[in-house]
Write an enzyme that holds these catalytic residues in place. Structure first.
Site, PDB file in Angstrom:
ATOM      1  N   TYR A  25      -3.362  -1.204   9.216  1.00  0.00           N
ATOM      2  CA  TYR A  25      -3.185  -0.854   8.562  1.00  0.00           C
ATOM      3  C   TYR A  25      -2.305  -0.523   8.081  1.00  0.00           C
ATOM      4  CZ  TYR A  25      -4.914  -0.678   3.658  1.00  0.00           C
ATOM      5  OH  TYR A  25      -4.254  -0.771   1.889  1.00  0.00           O
ATOM      6  N   SER A  55       0.369  -1.136   0.033  1.00  0.00           N
ATOM      7  CA  SER A  55       0.305  -0.016  -0.372  1.00  0.00           C
ATOM      8  C   SER A  55       0.731   1.587   0.156  1.00  0.00           C
ATOM      9  CB  SER A  55      -0.808   0.052   0.997  1.00  0.00           C
ATOM     10  OG  SER A  55      -1.637   1.234   1.683  1.00  0.00           O
TER      11      SER A  55
END
Ligand code: NAD
Length: 253
Positions: free
Chosen positions: A158, A145
Site C-alpha cells: 500500500y 494517502s
C-alpha cells in the site's frame, strides 16, 4: 461569478470504486455540483446510483473488476457511446492488505500494486487519449494517502503504491498540461470507511491515531467531496501535479 467556476454543470465524470466510502462521497459531491456520473465498481452500486439520480443527474453504472487493465477500453467506449465525451476521471478504487513485511506475500504485493497504481496509470492514459481527441482538456484526480508521505506499518505494498500515486501525478502533469489536462491528487487522512475498519476496531491503534489528528475526529467521505469538486472544476485550471492533503491536520503534527 467566482462560484460559477466551481460548477460542473454539463460535465461527465467517471469515478472508480463508487459504491461506498470516499468514492461515494466524491460522486455525490460531483453530482451536487452538476456533473453526470459514470460509476465503476466490481460490486453493484445501487445506493450511489439512487443518490445521484435523486439529485436529478444521470448515472451510468459499469460493473468492472479493476484488478486488471482489461476492462478500461470497454468502459471508455461505453461512456463515449452514452455521453459522447468524458471530462473528469477520479481514480479512487483501491485496496489495502495488512501483514508484517517479513511475512508479506507476493499476491498481496501484486493485487495492491495492480489496482492502486497500474490500473490508475493505464486508466489515466486511456482517458487522456480521449481528452486529446476531444480537444477539450480534462481533469484527472488520483486518490493518494498519508502513506504517499509516510512509511506506515504492516502495509508495504500500500505504501509503495500510494507513494507511486503521488509521483505519477507529478510525472503525468508534466506531460499532459500542454493538452489542458490537469492531473492532481487528494491524499485523504484517516477516514471512517471499510478501508480503515480494522484500525478503528483496534482500541490502541484507534486512540493513537485520534491523538495525532488535529481535528480530533476521523474523516468522513463528505470531507473529500469539496476538494474533489474544486480540483474537477475550472477553479483549479492552474493547479498541476499537486497532492492536496485532506487529513484534519495529521501531517501538520
Ligand atoms: P472502501 O474499501 O470503502 O472503498 C473502495 C471502493 O473500491 C469500493 O467501492 C470497492 O467496491 C471498490 N473496489 C475495490 N476493489 C475493486 C476492484 N477490484 N475493482 C473495482 N472496484 C473495486 O475504501 P475507501 O476508504 O473509500 O477507499 C477509497 C480510496 O481512498 C482508496 O484508493 C484508498 O486507498 C484511499 N484512501 C482511503 C483512506 C481511508 O482512511 N479510508 C485514506 C487514504 C486513502
Amino acid at each position: 461569478m467566482i462560484l460559477k467556476q466551481f460548477s460542473l454543470e454539463g460535465k461527465v465524470a467517471i469515478v472508480t470504486g463508487c459504491s461506498t466510502g470516499l468514492g461515494q462521497g466524491m460522486t455525490v459531491g460531483l453530482a451536487e455540483a452538476g456533473a453526470d456520473i459514470v460509476g465503476v465498481d466490481y460490486v453493484e452500486a445501487d445506493e450511489t446510483k439512487a443518490l445521484v439520480e435523486k439529485l436529478g443527474r444521470s448515472y451510468l453504472g459499469i460493473k468492472a473488476n479493476l484488478l486488471t487493465t482489461e476492462p478500461i477500453d470497454s468502459i471508455i467506449d461505453a461512456v463515449v457511446k452514452k455521453y459522447g465525451k468524458v471530462d473528469i476521471l477520479i481514480n479512487n478504487a483501491g485496496i489495502i492488505r495488512r501483514e508484517d513485511a517479513i511475512d508479506f506475500t507476493e499476491k498481496d504485493w501484486d493485487d495492491v500494486m495492480s489496482i492502486n497504481i497500474k490500473t490508475l496509470f493505464f486508466f489515466s492514459q486511456r482517458v487522456a487519449k480521449q481528452f486529446i481527441k476531444q480537444g477539450t482538456g480534462g481533469k484527472i484526480i488520483n486518490i493518494a494517502s498519508m502513506l504517499s508521505f509516510q512509511g506506515g506499518i504492516r502495509v508495504p505494498s500500500y505504501t509503495a503504491s500510494k507513494s507511486a500515486v503521488m509521483g505519477i501525478t507529478k510525472a503525468l502533469a508534466n506531460e499532459w498540461a500542454q493538452y489542458n489536462i490537469n492531473i492532481n491528487a487528494i491524499a485523504p487522512g484517516y477516514m471512517a470507511t471499510n478501508n480503515t475498519a480494522a484500525l478503528r476496531a483496534d482500541v490502541d491503534r484507534n486512540k493513537a491515531i485520534l491523538d495525532r489528528i488535529t481535528a480530533n475526529r476521523w474523516g468522513d467521505p463528505k470531507d473529500v467531496a469539496g476538494p474533489a469538486v474544486f480540483l474537477a472544476s475550472e477553479a483549479a485550471n492552474y493547479i498541476n501535479g499537486y497532492t492536496v492533503a485532506v487529513d484534519g491536520g495529521w501531517l501538520a503534527r
